[in-house]
Scaffold this active site. Structure first.
Site, PDB file in Angstrom:
ATOM      1  N   PRO A  89       0.822  -1.216   0.000  1.00  0.00           N
ATOM      2  CA  PRO A  89       0.000   0.000   0.000  1.00  0.00           C
ATOM      3  C   PRO A  89       0.857   1.268   0.000  1.00  0.00           C
ATOM      4  O   PRO A  89       0.358   2.347  -0.304  1.00  0.00           O
ATOM      5  CB  PRO A  89      -0.837  -0.106   1.280  1.00  0.00           C
ATOM      6  CG  PRO A  89      -0.238  -1.215   2.079  1.00  0.00           C
ATOM      7  CD  PRO A  89       0.571  -2.072   1.158  1.00  0.00           C
ATOM      8  N   GLU A 116       3.864  -6.727   8.262  1.00  0.00           N
ATOM      9  CA  GLU A 116       4.144  -5.291   8.098  1.00  0.00           C
ATOM     10  C   GLU A 116       5.043  -5.002   6.902  1.00  0.00           C
ATOM     11  O   GLU A 116       5.357  -3.854   6.633  1.00  0.00           O
ATOM     12  CB  GLU A 116       4.758  -4.715   9.375  1.00  0.00           C
ATOM     13  CG  GLU A 116       3.857  -4.804  10.608  1.00  0.00           C
ATOM     14  CD  GLU A 116       2.517  -4.086  10.414  1.00  0.00           C
ATOM     15  OE1 GLU A 116       2.534  -2.925   9.995  1.00  0.00           O
ATOM     16  OE2 GLU A 116       1.475  -4.715  10.689  1.00  0.00           O
ATOM     17  N   ARG A 158      -3.517  -9.332 -20.206  1.00  0.00           N
ATOM     18  CA  ARG A 158      -4.448  -9.083 -21.307  1.00  0.00           C
ATOM     19  C   ARG A 158      -3.892  -8.067 -22.300  1.00  0.00           C
ATOM     20  O   ARG A 158      -4.439  -7.909 -23.389  1.00  0.00           O
ATOM     21  CB  ARG A 158      -5.835  -8.673 -20.793  1.00  0.00           C
ATOM     22  CG  ARG A 158      -5.881  -7.386 -20.040  1.00  0.00           C
ATOM     23  CD  ARG A 158      -7.224  -7.202 -19.368  1.00  0.00           C
ATOM     24  NE  ARG A 158      -8.301  -6.811 -20.284  1.00  0.00           N
ATOM     25  CZ  ARG A 158      -8.444  -5.608 -20.807  1.00  0.00           C
ATOM     26  NH1 ARG A 158      -7.572  -4.656 -20.550  1.00  0.00           N
ATOM     27  NH2 ARG A 158      -9.460  -5.341 -21.622  1.00  0.00           N
ATOM     28  N   ASP A 173     -11.255   0.448 -23.927  1.00  0.00           N
ATOM     29  CA  ASP A 173     -11.296   0.341 -22.467  1.00  0.00           C
ATOM     30  C   ASP A 173     -11.204   1.702 -21.802  1.00  0.00           C
ATOM     31  O   ASP A 173     -10.528   2.593 -22.306  1.00  0.00           O
ATOM     32  CB  ASP A 173     -10.081  -0.444 -21.945  1.00  0.00           C
ATOM     33  CG  ASP A 173     -10.179  -1.930 -22.215  1.00  0.00           C
ATOM     34  OD1 ASP A 173     -11.278  -2.388 -22.554  1.00  0.00           O
ATOM     35  OD2 ASP A 173      -9.154  -2.597 -22.081  1.00  0.00           O
TER      36      ASP A 173
HETATM   37 CL1  6GU Z   1      -0.420  -3.726  -3.786  1.00  0.00          CL
HETATM   38  N1  6GU Z   1      -0.694  -4.628  -1.313  1.00  0.00           N
HETATM   39  C1  6GU Z   1      -1.269  -4.624  -0.114  1.00  0.00           C
HETATM   40  N2  6GU Z   1      -0.856  -5.506   0.809  1.00  0.00           N
HETATM   41  N3  6GU Z   1      -2.242  -3.794   0.228  1.00  0.00           N
HETATM   42  C2  6GU Z   1      -2.644  -2.944  -0.710  1.00  0.00           C
HETATM   43  C3  6GU Z   1      -2.093  -2.882  -1.984  1.00  0.00           C
HETATM   44  C4  6GU Z   1      -1.100  -3.757  -2.252  1.00  0.00           C
HETATM   45  N4  6GU Z   1      -2.691  -1.926  -2.685  1.00  0.00           N
HETATM   46  C5  6GU Z   1      -3.584  -1.403  -1.879  1.00  0.00           C
HETATM   47  N5  6GU Z   1      -3.570  -2.004  -0.675  1.00  0.00           N
END
Ligand code: 6GU
Length: 262
Positions: A89, A116, A158, A173
């Site tokens: 994230p 973590e 894709r 798209d």
């Molecule tokens: Cl790519 N990984 C994780 N663990 N949480 C996320 C993410 C990725 N993207 C948004 N939340």
């Protein structure tokens, strides 16, 4: 295209056998290999995590198994190097542009973190010999990178030539490069023309391809104004005609004309 995936939950990747991706693997367009990180542990409990230095909640993935995994999959003395993609994230936002860039690479190596995250030294050491990209799917937190990797592999695959049956089905798209770059795709309809008293918009049955393209663009502009006003700010003004400007103004998003000074 070669895709290596390292995870403590290899079972998560069973869906890669199914549908479009399953077929692309069977025909050899995609060479997917899933590796269990615990294979590169040496203690009785196959430990992959430990407490964080400096304190704090949760656990951090130990560097040793990751170091051995990366060395085994992409040997330091080998010729070709993969791009290492790490879902987190705290990474750079994943976009259609990034998916297209990844689709042009011959080899991607996905490292799925849990807990973590992975000890930072693993990234630093890997970056000395291969490109590394930390990628986020959006502003929310998943329990681990596995589902994010499935998402990225589907978006990337894709775009690999030959994976989709119909090669032009990607050009309309949402987010596709070109006319739809910053627009959400509008609604679609099929037969029957009348269903539960609901008719298909008449213009789509008219056979007037110019008018249909215009209607579709209006729908895309209106939908984007409603759900993603942030994308409208990115629209190339030079690519907007009078009709676009009128549609946006009607949707409550007037765009300054070119004659207006910024
Ligand atoms: Cl790519 N990984 C994780 N663990 N949480 C996320 C993410 C990725 N993207 C948004 N939340």
């Amino acid at each position: 295209m070669k895709l290596d995936i390292v995870s403590i939950f290899p079972e998560y990747f069973a869906p890669l056998e199914v549908s479009l991706l399953g077929k692309a693997r069977r025909t050899g367009l995609l060479d997917v290999r899933v590796h269990d990180l615990r294979r590169w542990t040496h203690d009785r409990h196959n430990t992959v995590d430990d407490t964080p230095y400096g304190g704090g909640p949760g656990m951090v993935m130990k560097p040793e198994p990751w170091g051995e995994a990366l060395d085994a999959i992409a040997p330091p003395s080998g010729g070709a190097v993969p791009r290492l993609v790490v879902p987190t994230p705290s990474g750079r936002p994943f976009t259609q542009v990034m998916a297209a860039e990844f689709a042009a690479e011959p080899w991607l190596l996905f490292a799925c973190g849990r807990y973590e995250g992975i000890d930072r030294r693993v990234y630093d050491e890997a970056a000395a010999r291969m490109p590394v990209t930390e990628v986020s799917l959006g502003d929310f937190v998943l329990a681990g990178g596995e589902v994010a990797v499935l998402v990225m592999i589907e978006a990337v695959s894709r775009l690999v030539p030959g994976v989709l049956g119909n090669t032009d089905s990607v050009t309309d798209d949402s987010f596709a490069p070109g006319a739809m770059e910053s627009l959400l795709e509008g609604p679609v309809f099929t037969k029957p023309p009348l269903w539960r008293d609901r008719p298909v918009p008449e213009i789509l049955l008219s056979g007037n391809h110019g008018a249909i393209a215009r209607w579709r663009r209006d729908q895309a502009l209106r939908r984007t104004a409603r759900y993603r006003p942030d994308l409208l700010a990115r629209l190339d003004r030079a690519a907007l005609d009078k009709h676009d400007l009128a549609t946006l103004a009607d949707a409550g998003f007037p765009v300054d004309g070119e004659d207006m000074a910024d």
